[in-house]
Design a protein around this motif. Structure first.
Motif, PDB file in Angstrom:
ATOM      1  N   THR A   1     -13.549  13.116   1.452  1.00  9.25           N
ATOM      2  CA  THR A   1     -14.099  11.937   0.803  1.00  9.25           C
ATOM      3  C   THR A   1     -13.718  11.997  -0.669  1.00  9.25           C
ATOM      4  O   THR A   1     -13.110  12.965  -1.133  1.00  9.25           O
ATOM      5  N   ARG A   2     -14.088  10.975  -1.398  1.00 13.80           N
ATOM      6  CA  ARG A   2     -13.801  10.972  -2.834  1.00 13.80           C
ATOM      7  C   ARG A   2     -14.436  12.165  -3.525  1.00 13.80           C
ATOM      8  O   ARG A   2     -13.883  12.717  -4.479  1.00 13.80           O
TER       9      ARG A   2
ATOM     10  N   TRP B   1      -6.149   5.370  -0.025  1.00 10.50           N
ATOM     11  CA  TRP B   1      -6.798   6.672   0.124  1.00 10.50           C
ATOM     12  C   TRP B   1      -6.559   7.222   1.535  1.00 10.50           C
ATOM     13  O   TRP B   1      -6.235   8.399   1.703  1.00 10.50           O
ATOM     14  N   ARG B   2      -6.705   6.351   2.547  1.00 13.43           N
ATOM     15  CA  ARG B   2      -6.489   6.800   3.929  1.00 13.43           C
ATOM     16  C   ARG B   2      -5.042   7.221   4.145  1.00 13.43           C
ATOM     17  O   ARG B   2      -4.773   8.224   4.822  1.00 13.43           O
TER      18      ARG B   2
ATOM     19  N   THR C   1       0.834  -1.206   0.000  1.00  9.69           N
ATOM     20  CA  THR C   1       0.000   0.000   0.000  1.00  9.69           C
ATOM     21  C   THR C   1       0.866   1.252   0.000  1.00  9.69           C
ATOM     22  O   THR C   1       0.609   2.208  -0.744  1.00  9.69           O
TER      23      THR C   1
ATOM     24  N   THR D   1      -7.051   1.902  -3.575  1.00 11.99           N
ATOM     25  CA  THR D   1      -7.865   1.162  -2.619  1.00 11.99           C
ATOM     26  C   THR D   1      -8.180   2.063  -1.428  1.00 11.99           C
ATOM     27  O   THR D   1      -7.611   3.156  -1.282  1.00 11.99           O
ATOM     28  N   GLU D   2      -9.060   1.604  -0.557  1.00 11.32           N
ATOM     29  CA  GLU D   2      -9.412   2.392   0.623  1.00 11.32           C
ATOM     30  C   GLU D   2      -8.198   2.640   1.524  1.00 11.32           C
ATOM     31  O   GLU D   2      -8.000   3.779   1.995  1.00 11.32           O
TER      32      GLU D   2
END
Length: 329
Positions: free
Chosen positions: A291-292, A216-217, A40, A212-213
């Motif tokens: 957020t996105r 993103w985080r 990641t 991926t999530e």
């Protein structure tokens, strides 16, 4: 704007930005290991890494135009033991070489992880040596009071932190936006194939996959940390100007102090405060709940902050060269 010193203005600012960005990516790599998988982390940082090398090479090339004869560049290697200019060139070329080697190993996944970390660590140390050497070219001159001060290396490293941090933020969000755009279009890379070309295509395909999530985080956490870094460095540089002007006044360097009193200087401070402080704090707040859907707003804020900060630092470096007044002259 000091156009006569434009090659050195571009070189010093670009080189410092590249060093700051490289070290910033290294900090992300180390800090993120406690919460994120290595894959990641690599997916987030590797695309940004490849932007540093070409930019630094461009900065080195531009600096050569400062010499009347480019072939004179070779002479700087003869006095590495006594000349800060020689050390600057050596550190610059070495940083570029080790940075490129690390980027190549990282991007293609060659060699064990510990080897890549060693190469990256050497590149980071060389980068710090580069900034220190270029600052000491000026700070070691006792005949120029405006340069013979701790403010010069302090502000040079400040430029690295401000531009390096904001450059990474902008690059991370631009890469994420590019991935999202490819996903919306349903675009796919060409078949990887075999051999080195196939390996490169495979990496491009992998990098272009939608984030991926966890990625993103990690991106948002990185933007938050880097924004605070840029803001803190910006505040420190603003304070250093006040201390620098106070010192010049005590030394009776009125002519030199006048350089830091005109409209050009005021605009430089305003742009620095707006970009590296106010907009960086704004980016931190947005990234905390982003957020996105709000990603584009954050990308615009961060990119604009970087552009304004770049202009501010170029103006600041121009003032640095304009403030060169020798004692007794």
């Amino acid at each position: 704007m000091n156009t006569h010193e434009l090659p050195m203005i571009l070189f010093t600012v670009i080189a410092q930005m590249c060093v700051g960005a490289f070290i910033g990516l290294g900090v992300i790599q180390l800090a993120a290991r406690a919460r994120f998988k290595q894959k990641t982390i690599d997916q987030v940082t590797t695309p940004v890494l490849w932007a540093i090398g070409p930019i630094l090479v461009a900065g080195l090339a531009v600096s050569m135009f400062h010499m009347n004869d480019i072939m004179h560049t070779l002479n700087v290697f003869r006095h590495w033991d006594s000349s800060w200019l020689s050390r600057e060139i050596i550190f610059g070329l070495s940083f570029a070489a080790f940075g490129f080697l690390f980027a190549l190993l990282q991007w293609l996944g060659w060699g064990p992880g510990w080897l890549r970390e060693v190469v990256a660590s050497v590149a980071a140390v060389l980068g710090v040596g580069l900034i220190w050497s270029m600052s000491m070219i000026y700070a070691s001159l006792p005949t120029v009071p405006t340069w013979n001060t701790w403010v010069v290396p302090f502000q040079f490293f400040g430029t690295a932190l401000i531009l390096g941090s904001l450059a990474i933020c902008a690059a991370l969000l631009i890469v994420d936006a590019w991935r999202q755009r490819l996903a919306e279009r349903g675009s796919t890379s060409a078949p990887a194939g075999s051999g080195l070309i196939g390996q490169i295509r495979g990496r491009i395909r992998e990098i272009n996959q939608p984030a991926t999530e966890p990625q993103w985080r990690l991106t948002m956490r990185a933007v938050q940390g880097l924004s605070l870094t840029a803001a803190a460095a910006g505040i420190a540089v603003l304070i250093s100007y006040a201390l620098h002007l106070t010192n010049l006044a005590q030394l009776g360097e009125v002519q030199a102090a006048e350089v830091f009193s005109g409209a050009f200087f005021v605009v430089r401070l305003a742009l620095l405060g707006l970009s590296a402080v106010l907009m960086a704090f704004l980016a931190f707040r947005i990234a905390a709940t982003a957020t996105r859907r709000s990603a584009r707003t954050l990308a615009v804020v961060v990119t604009l902050a970087f552009v304004l900060a770049l202009v501010a630092e170029l103006m600041g470096r121009s003032l640095h060269y304009e403030s060169m007044f020798r004692l007794g002259i």
